[in-house]
Structure formats: C-alpha cells, structure tokens
Design an enzyme around this catalytic site. Structure first.
Site, PDB file in Angstrom:
ATOM      1  CG  ASP A   9      -1.926   0.941   0.954  1.00 17.46           C
ATOM      2  OD1 ASP A   9      -2.735   0.925   0.161  1.00 17.46           O
ATOM      3  OD2 ASP A   9      -2.332   1.822   1.848  1.00 17.46           O
ATOM      4  CG  ASP A  29       6.129   8.504 -10.640  1.00 20.42           C
ATOM      5  OD1 ASP A  29       6.141   8.668  -9.561  1.00 20.42           O
ATOM      6  OD2 ASP A  29       6.288   7.572 -11.265  1.00 20.42           O
ATOM      7  CE  LYS A  71       8.239   5.209  -9.482  1.00 19.01           C
ATOM      8  NZ  LYS A  71       6.892   5.204 -10.044  1.00 19.01           N
ATOM      9  CG  HIS A 127       7.371   4.943  -2.811  1.00 18.02           C
ATOM     10  ND1 HIS A 127       7.853   5.456  -3.987  1.00 18.02           N
ATOM     11  CD2 HIS A 127       6.091   4.718  -2.616  1.00 18.02           C
ATOM     12  CE1 HIS A 127       6.865   5.403  -4.585  1.00 18.02           C
ATOM     13  NE2 HIS A 127       5.644   5.027  -4.107  1.00 18.02           N
TER      14      HIS A 127
HETATM   15  P1  IMP Z   1      -1.829   1.631  -4.263  1.00 19.43           P
HETATM   16  O1  IMP Z   1      -1.027   1.173  -3.185  1.00 19.43           O
HETATM   17  O2  IMP Z   1      -1.728   0.972  -5.407  1.00 19.43           O
HETATM   18  O3  IMP Z   1      -3.368   1.738  -3.791  1.00 19.43           O
HETATM   19  O4  IMP Z   1      -1.598   3.212  -4.801  1.00 19.43           O
HETATM   20  C1  IMP Z   1      -1.712   4.396  -4.044  1.00 19.43           C
HETATM   21  C2  IMP Z   1      -1.749   5.722  -4.934  1.00 19.43           C
HETATM   22  O5  IMP Z   1      -0.616   6.234  -4.492  1.00 19.43           O
HETATM   23  C3  IMP Z   1      -1.426   5.420  -6.462  1.00 19.43           C
HETATM   24  O6  IMP Z   1      -2.761   5.322  -7.144  1.00 19.43           O
HETATM   25  C4  IMP Z   1      -0.615   6.806  -6.761  1.00 19.43           C
HETATM   26  O7  IMP Z   1      -1.691   7.792  -7.098  1.00 19.43           O
HETATM   27  C5  IMP Z   1       0.097   7.049  -5.635  1.00 19.43           C
HETATM   28  N1  IMP Z   1       1.439   6.315  -5.650  1.00 19.43           N
HETATM   29  C6  IMP Z   1       1.746   5.312  -5.291  1.00 19.43           C
HETATM   30  N2  IMP Z   1       3.129   4.781  -5.568  1.00 19.43           N
HETATM   31  C7  IMP Z   1       3.598   6.042  -6.625  1.00 19.43           C
HETATM   32  C8  IMP Z   1       4.544   6.102  -7.328  1.00 19.43           C
HETATM   33  O8  IMP Z   1       5.507   5.103  -7.278  1.00 19.43           O
HETATM   34  N3  IMP Z   1       4.432   7.142  -8.234  1.00 19.43           N
HETATM   35  C9  IMP Z   1       3.521   8.076  -8.254  1.00 19.43           C
HETATM   36  N4  IMP Z   1       2.357   7.881  -7.503  1.00 19.43           N
HETATM   37  C10 IMP Z   1       2.162   6.895  -6.556  1.00 19.43           C
END
Ligand code: IMP
Length: 196
Positions: free
Chosen positions: A69, A153, A173, A178
């Site tokens: 997450d 990004d 990247k 993270h």
């Molecule tokens: P999830 O963990 O798949 O629910 O993602 C959460 C949301 O955080 C994504 O839809 C993006 O909007 C944002 N997010 C998570 N990781 C990244 C990344 O590496 N780059 C840009 N946005 C991110």
C-alpha cells in the site's frame, strides 16, 4: 516458495518478481492462485491497508500473500493525500486530474516537502506476518515534468537527482523509490524469516 500478490497491477507483479526471485521466491497473480478479491481499503495507515489486502488474499487462496500500500504525503497538507492518494479529489479524476488538483491545493503553500511511502506486508497461513516500510523524500514542483512512471511522478521532484520521478528510467526509479526500498527491506526480513 510461492507468494500470491494481492493486487491486479501487472507492473507491481514484475517489480516484486525482479527482487524476490533473488531469494528463489516466485510471486504469482491472484488469477493464477484462483482468487479475485476486491478489498475495501478502510484503514487509516499504509500498514493497516496493506495488512487488510494481504490477509484477505491469504485467507481466500490458502497461500502466503503479499500486498503493498503506497501513497504521497505532503507536509504542507498535513500528510494528505496519504492513504487516499488513489482517490484524491473523488472517483471522477484520473492521474493527471489528481496531480493538477494537488498543484492547485499547493498554491501559496510552503514548505513544498513531501514523501512517497510504501508498506509491504506478507501474511502466512500459520498467522505469521512480515512487514517493511520504504520512504522516498522529495518536493512538489509548480508544474508537471516528464512522461515516465504513473500517478504523482510528474510533480514529485528529487533534489539529489534534479529530476522528477517521471523523468527517471524504471531502473533509476526502482533504485530510489519508496517501493524499491520497501521491497529491499522486505527481502532482508523474509530471508531472515525463512532461515529460522
Ligand atoms: P496503491 O498502493 O496501489 O493503492 O496506490 C496508491 C496511489 O498512490 C496510486 O494510485 C498513486 O496515485 C500513488 N502512488 C503510489 N506509488 C506511486 C509512485 O511510485 N508514483 C506516483 N504515484 C504513486
């Protein structure tokens, strides 16, 4: 050992396999494990939500399950959008709409510091849980730059590299992100767990 990834995101499956195959671990999709689960992310922390997802898929498949997450936390917005990163501004917005909204909400704000956070959790059928967190600090730009990556990004600037996350190659990247850091920390913990 085989783990199921609690996600429908094919890119995450490739990323996880790239790093965990070094331990001889195979990560398969929910479809390969014969499950199709949509978990409601009702937690208020990345830890809670990744645990909810991994636990649900472990229970449905009977196999160890791994979930991630992640999101963007902006200091001047008291940590928003945080766990709501994917839903920022409501259902009607796409990635571009969401980062535009973020830039609007950042007008006149300072500091512009922020961090991406990722928490990876693995739940085993015997009740054991392993979890690891990765963070990537940066700042929010005034306009989008770069075509790569996804999500926020283009508006996330890495002062050390003098580029936005969207201006990096996937390899660059992964080396700073993270998720890359959480996966590396997770790999170490899993290796320790498996050697016990
Ligand atoms: P999830 O963990 O798949 O629910 O993602 C959460 C949301 O955080 C994504 O839809 C993006 O909007 C944002 N997010 C998570 N990781 C990244 C990344 O590496 N780059 C840009 N946005 C991110």
């Amino acid at each position: 050992m085989k783990l199921v990834l609690a996600s429908k995101n094919a890119k995450k499956l490739v990323e996880m396999n790239t790093i965990l195959s070094q331990l001889g671990i195979e990560v398969c999709s929910e479809a390969e494990a014969g499950v199709d689960i949509d978990v409601e992310e009702t937690g208020t922390t990345f830890e809670e939500n990744s645990l909810l997802k991994a636990q649900a898929v472990m229970q449905a498949s009977g196999m160890p399950a791994i979930a991630d997450d992640s999101g963007l936390c902006v200091d001047a917005l008291q940590g928003a959008p945080g766990v709501y990163s994917a839903r920022y501004g409501g259902e009607g917005l796409d990635d571009v709409g969401r980062y535009r909204l973020l830039l609007e909400n950042m007008e006149g704000q300072s500091p512009r510091t922020a961090k991406f956070v990722s928490v990876i959790t693995c739940c085993f059928p015997n009740g054991d849980v392993i979890s690891a967190r990765g963070e990537c600090p940066g700042t929010i730009t005034y306009a989008p730059f770069g075509e790569g990556g996804f999500g926020y990004d283009p508006v996330f600037f890495l002062p050390g590299l003098k580029k936005t996350m969207a201006q990096l190659t996937p390899e660059e990247k992964n080396a700073v992100s993270h998720r890359g850091q959480a996966l590396e920390a997770f790999k170490v913990k899993l290796e320790e767990y498996l050697s016990k």
